[in-house]
Design an enzyme around this catalytic site. Structure first.
Site, PDB file in Angstrom:
ATOM      1  N   LYS A  33       8.492  -5.118  -7.603  1.00 18.29           N
ATOM      2  CA  LYS A  33       8.031  -4.361  -8.387  1.00 18.29           C
ATOM      3  C   LYS A  33       9.262  -3.528  -9.110  1.00 18.29           C
ATOM      4  CE  LYS A  33       5.771  -1.205  -6.353  1.00 18.29           C
ATOM      5  NZ  LYS A  33       5.701  -1.475  -4.448  1.00 18.29           N
ATOM      6  N   ARG A  39      -1.046   5.237  -6.458  1.00 17.77           N
ATOM      7  CA  ARG A  39      -0.527   4.218  -5.568  1.00 17.77           C
ATOM      8  C   ARG A  39      -2.723   4.585  -4.478  1.00 17.77           C
ATOM      9  NH1 ARG A  39       4.621   3.468  -4.519  1.00 17.77           N
ATOM     10  NH2 ARG A  39       5.703   2.739  -2.841  1.00 17.77           N
ATOM     11  N   ARG A  55      16.828  -6.336   2.208  1.00 20.12           N
ATOM     12  CA  ARG A  55      17.241  -4.927   1.393  1.00 20.12           C
ATOM     13  C   ARG A  55      18.047  -5.040   0.697  1.00 20.12           C
ATOM     14  NH1 ARG A  55      12.719  -2.000  -1.702  1.00 20.12           N
ATOM     15  NH2 ARG A  55      12.226  -0.738  -0.426  1.00 20.12           N
ATOM     16  N   ARG A 113      17.962   0.420   2.756  1.00 19.63           N
ATOM     17  CA  ARG A 113      17.443   2.065   2.563  1.00 19.63           C
ATOM     18  C   ARG A 113      16.767   2.446   3.796  1.00 19.63           C
ATOM     19  NH1 ARG A 113      12.957   1.348  -2.193  1.00 19.63           N
ATOM     20  NH2 ARG A 113      11.297   2.778  -0.411  1.00 19.63           N
ATOM     21  N   ARG A 170       4.574   1.514   6.007  1.00 16.69           N
ATOM     22  CA  ARG A 170       4.171   1.470   4.162  1.00 16.69           C
ATOM     23  C   ARG A 170       3.328   0.069   4.329  1.00 16.69           C
ATOM     24  NH1 ARG A 170      10.195   0.352   3.227  1.00 16.69           N
ATOM     25  NH2 ARG A 170       9.568   0.598   1.106  1.00 16.69           N
TER      26      ARG A 170
HETATM   27  P1  AMP Z   1       8.508   3.009  -2.967  1.00 17.72           P
HETATM   28  O1  AMP Z   1      10.333   3.080  -3.354  1.00 17.72           O
HETATM   29  O2  AMP Z   1       7.227   2.497  -3.941  1.00 17.72           O
HETATM   30  O3  AMP Z   1       8.331   2.155  -2.649  1.00 17.72           O
HETATM   31  O4  AMP Z   1       8.555   5.022  -2.454  1.00 17.72           O
HETATM   32  C1  AMP Z   1       8.866   5.148  -1.105  1.00 17.72           C
HETATM   33  C2  AMP Z   1       8.022   6.656  -0.727  1.00 17.72           C
HETATM   34  O5  AMP Z   1       7.775   7.232  -1.864  1.00 17.72           O
HETATM   35  C3  AMP Z   1       6.853   5.734  -0.506  1.00 17.72           C
HETATM   36  O6  AMP Z   1       6.073   5.435   1.014  1.00 17.72           O
HETATM   37  C4  AMP Z   1       5.915   6.902  -0.353  1.00 17.72           C
HETATM   38  O7  AMP Z   1       6.242   7.776   0.894  1.00 17.72           O
HETATM   39  C5  AMP Z   1       7.051   7.630  -1.762  1.00 17.72           C
HETATM   40  N1  AMP Z   1       5.550   7.387  -3.069  1.00 17.72           N
HETATM   41  C6  AMP Z   1       6.572   6.889  -3.820  1.00 17.72           C
HETATM   42  N2  AMP Z   1       5.420   7.231  -5.106  1.00 17.72           N
HETATM   43  C7  AMP Z   1       4.718   7.531  -4.186  1.00 17.72           C
HETATM   44  C8  AMP Z   1       2.982   7.452  -4.927  1.00 17.72           C
HETATM   45  N3  AMP Z   1       2.300   7.507  -6.333  1.00 17.72           N
HETATM   46  N4  AMP Z   1       2.064   9.003  -4.103  1.00 17.72           N
HETATM   47  C9  AMP Z   1       2.482   9.153  -3.468  1.00 17.72           C
HETATM   48  N5  AMP Z   1       3.769   8.667  -2.352  1.00 17.72           N
HETATM   49  C10 AMP Z   1       4.728   8.083  -3.147  1.00 17.72           C
END
Ligand code: AMP
Length: 225
Positions: free
Chosen positions: A10, A85, A119, A167, A178
């Protein structure tokens, strides 16, 4: 909006599409990481969730999103990455910013895991790379590594010589949490948006090599693009 498992691509796709379509990216993961990096009390609260691979509470993410969507650069559209999400987040979004198109990025879990473990990024120049070499003839997936120019295998450095790091949530345990969160809470959005007639599936084959095909498919679907 780009929908898909963490690691499906994404972030990479939205970065390229943002340039092609001249749209800003509204990425909740990046916004949450920025708050965590600030070291504030709110950041510490957010880190407790993201370190466990769990979603942060809706109230916190909605506050960040509302502030971001209030900025003028989103007035003519934006690309959402990482939000919504859950179906409840989607219901809130529907009330104040209905989506035109949802691209469901499809990549089998085993390849998602390989990509997340491979990554790496540069905190200095913001470059994102991937050392994983995913090759699955049966699934039609071939994603070679994405490396910085002049890459030397023994040195995990970007082209300017800064050290590349992973990360903190790209570890095996957090990745599996996740992915479980994704399947339980986010995947129901696929049928939610399909029922609204605004979802297209996009099966990843070569990662960034898919871009021309994805872009032309999107241009046909987005009337003003
Ligand atoms: P990502 O980089 O999109 O994988 O997001 C990293 C982390 O941020 C996720 O594992 C969640 O803990 C938090 N996160 C990101 N977007 C959301 C969302 N829309 N709702 C809740 N938690 C989020």
């Amino acid at each position: 909006m780009l929908l898909g498992a963490p690691g499906a691509g994404k972030g990479t796709y939205s970065n390229i599409l943002a340039k092609r379509f001249g749209l800003p990216i509204v990425g909740t993961g990046d916004m949450i990481r920025a708050v965590i990096a600030s070291g504030s009390d709110a950041g510490k609260r957010l880190a407790a969730y993201s370190d466990r691979g769990e979603l942060v509470p809706d109230a916190l993410v909605l506050e960040l999103l509302e502030e971001r969507l209030g900025r003028p650069d989103t007035a003519n559209g934006f690309i959402l990455d990482g939000f919504p999400r859950t179906v409840s987040q989607a219901e809130v979004l529907r009330r104040f910013a209905p989506l035109h198109l949802v691209v469901n990025i499809v990549l089998p879990d085993k390849h998602v895991i390989a990509k997340l473990l491979g990554r790496v990024g540069c905190s200095q120049c913001g470059g994102n790379y991937n050392v994983a070499d995913v090759h699955d003839v049966e699934a039609g997936v071939y994603m070679p590594p994405m490396l910085p120019p002049g890459w030397v295998a023994s040195e995990l450095q970007c082209e300017r010589g800064s050290v590349l790091t992973s990360r903190s949530d790209d570890t095996e345990d957090v990745i599996s949490a996740r992915l479980a969160t994704y399947h339980k809470k986010t995947a129901p959005l696929i049928e939610y948006y399909r029922a609204q007639g605004i979802l297209v599936d996009y099966r990843v084959q070569t990662g960034t090599g898919d871009m021309p095909h994805l872009e032309s498919a999107l241009r046909k679907l987005l009337p003003s693009a």
